[in-house]
Enzyme design. Structure first.
Site, PDB file in Angstrom:
ATOM      1  N   HIS A  77      37.722  34.249  22.181  1.00 45.74           N
ATOM      2  CA  HIS A  77      37.754  33.149  23.148  1.00 45.74           C
ATOM      3  C   HIS A  77      37.743  31.842  22.346  1.00 45.74           C
ATOM      4  CE1 HIS A  77      36.463  35.565  26.759  1.00 45.74           C
ATOM      5  NE2 HIS A  77      36.040  36.356  25.809  1.00 45.74           N
TER       6      HIS A  77
ATOM      7  N   HIS B 221      39.533  40.369  21.058  1.00 46.24           N
ATOM      8  CA  HIS B 221      40.100  39.064  21.393  1.00 46.24           C
ATOM      9  C   HIS B 221      39.068  37.996  21.105  1.00 46.24           C
ATOM     10  CE1 HIS B 221      38.088  40.773  24.870  1.00 46.24           C
ATOM     11  NE2 HIS B 221      37.745  39.530  25.206  1.00 46.24           N
TER      12      HIS B 221
ATOM     13  N   ASP C 251      42.902  31.832  29.409  1.00 44.35           N
ATOM     14  CA  ASP C 251      41.991  32.713  30.143  1.00 44.35           C
ATOM     15  C   ASP C 251      42.143  32.442  31.634  1.00 44.35           C
ATOM     16  OD1 ASP C 251      39.205  34.413  29.254  1.00 44.35           O
ATOM     17  OD2 ASP C 251      39.412  33.812  31.345  1.00 44.35           O
TER      18      ASP C 251
HETATM   19  P1  AMP Z   1      35.606  39.601  27.537  1.00 38.29           P
HETATM   20  O1  AMP Z   1      34.752  39.541  28.780  1.00 38.29           O
HETATM   21  O2  AMP Z   1      35.020  38.931  26.336  1.00 38.29           O
HETATM   22  O3  AMP Z   1      36.067  41.021  27.264  1.00 38.29           O
HETATM   23  O4  AMP Z   1      36.890  38.720  27.868  1.00 38.29           O
HETATM   24  C1  AMP Z   1      37.916  39.147  28.702  1.00 38.29           C
HETATM   25  C2  AMP Z   1      38.526  37.888  29.251  1.00 38.29           C
HETATM   26  O5  AMP Z   1      39.817  38.213  29.764  1.00 38.29           O
HETATM   27  C3  AMP Z   1      37.729  37.241  30.395  1.00 38.29           C
HETATM   28  O6  AMP Z   1      37.325  35.937  30.022  1.00 38.29           O
HETATM   29  C4  AMP Z   1      38.722  37.230  31.553  1.00 38.29           C
HETATM   30  O7  AMP Z   1      38.631  36.055  32.339  1.00 38.29           O
HETATM   31  C5  AMP Z   1      40.062  37.338  30.829  1.00 38.29           C
HETATM   32  N1  AMP Z   1      41.141  37.901  31.622  1.00 38.29           N
HETATM   33  C6  AMP Z   1      41.109  39.035  32.376  1.00 38.29           C
HETATM   34  N2  AMP Z   1      42.304  39.254  32.942  1.00 38.29           N
HETATM   35  C7  AMP Z   1      43.124  38.241  32.536  1.00 38.29           C
HETATM   36  C8  AMP Z   1      44.488  37.901  32.781  1.00 38.29           C
HETATM   37  N3  AMP Z   1      45.285  38.646  33.572  1.00 38.29           N
HETATM   38  N4  AMP Z   1      44.981  36.781  32.200  1.00 38.29           N
HETATM   39  C9  AMP Z   1      44.203  36.013  31.410  1.00 38.29           C
HETATM   40  N5  AMP Z   1      42.909  36.280  31.130  1.00 38.29           N
HETATM   41  C10 AMP Z   1      42.369  37.384  31.689  1.00 38.29           C
END
Ligand code: AMP
Length: 115
Positions: free
Chosen positions: A102, A100, A31
């Site tokens: 976490h 996804h 992340d």
């Molecule tokens: P959610 O808020 O549960 O939809 O999770 C989306 C996650 O994607 C967040 O924790 C972000 O920090 C992560 N995220 C967004 N862009 C990227 C990226 N380019 N690389 C890795 N993680 C990302």
């Protein structure tokens, strides 16, 4: 057709990010904004399911594959214990509508439900 999700763009190499593990149908990245010492994302390669409720109804074997990869990664990157979070809906903090998990591990405070 909707725009490809950020995770599809990472998988296709349009956005730089290291793919740290993959199985036939699932991949994992770190992340970009970690909320724990180990904070990984486990993502189906297909963008078909928007959240874990749709995924569980539509393809429980794929959900199981995600959990298996999460378990392996927690063992590889930490002590094997982990918290698995699926934000479901904007009100719960979901920002990317390509399901996804976490995977949070390492030094999590006891009893906390936070990320
Ligand atoms: P959610 O808020 O549960 O939809 O999770 C989306 C996650 O994607 C967040 O924790 C972000 O920090 C992560 N995220 C967004 N862009 C990227 C990226 N380019 N690389 C890795 N993680 C990302």
């Amino acid at each position: 057709m909707s725009e490809p999700s950020i995770f599809t763009r990472i998988l296709e190499g349009d956005i730089p990010s290291e793919i740290i593990a993959e199985t036939e149908n699932v991949f994992a990245i770190r992340d970009i904004a970690p909320k724990a010492p180990v904070h990984l994302l486990v993502i189906p390669k297909s963008p078909e399911y928007r959240n874990v409720v749709e995924l569980a109804a539509g393809d429980p074997a794929l959900l199981s594959e995600m959990i298996g990869l999460a378990n392996s990664l927690a063992a590889e990157h930490s002590d094997g214990d982990f918290r698995l979070v699926f934000n479901t809906g904007p009100g719960a903090g979901q920002t990317v509508f390509h399901v996804h998990a976490h995977v949070l591990a390492g030094g999590l405070s006891e009893g906390s439900l936070g990320g």
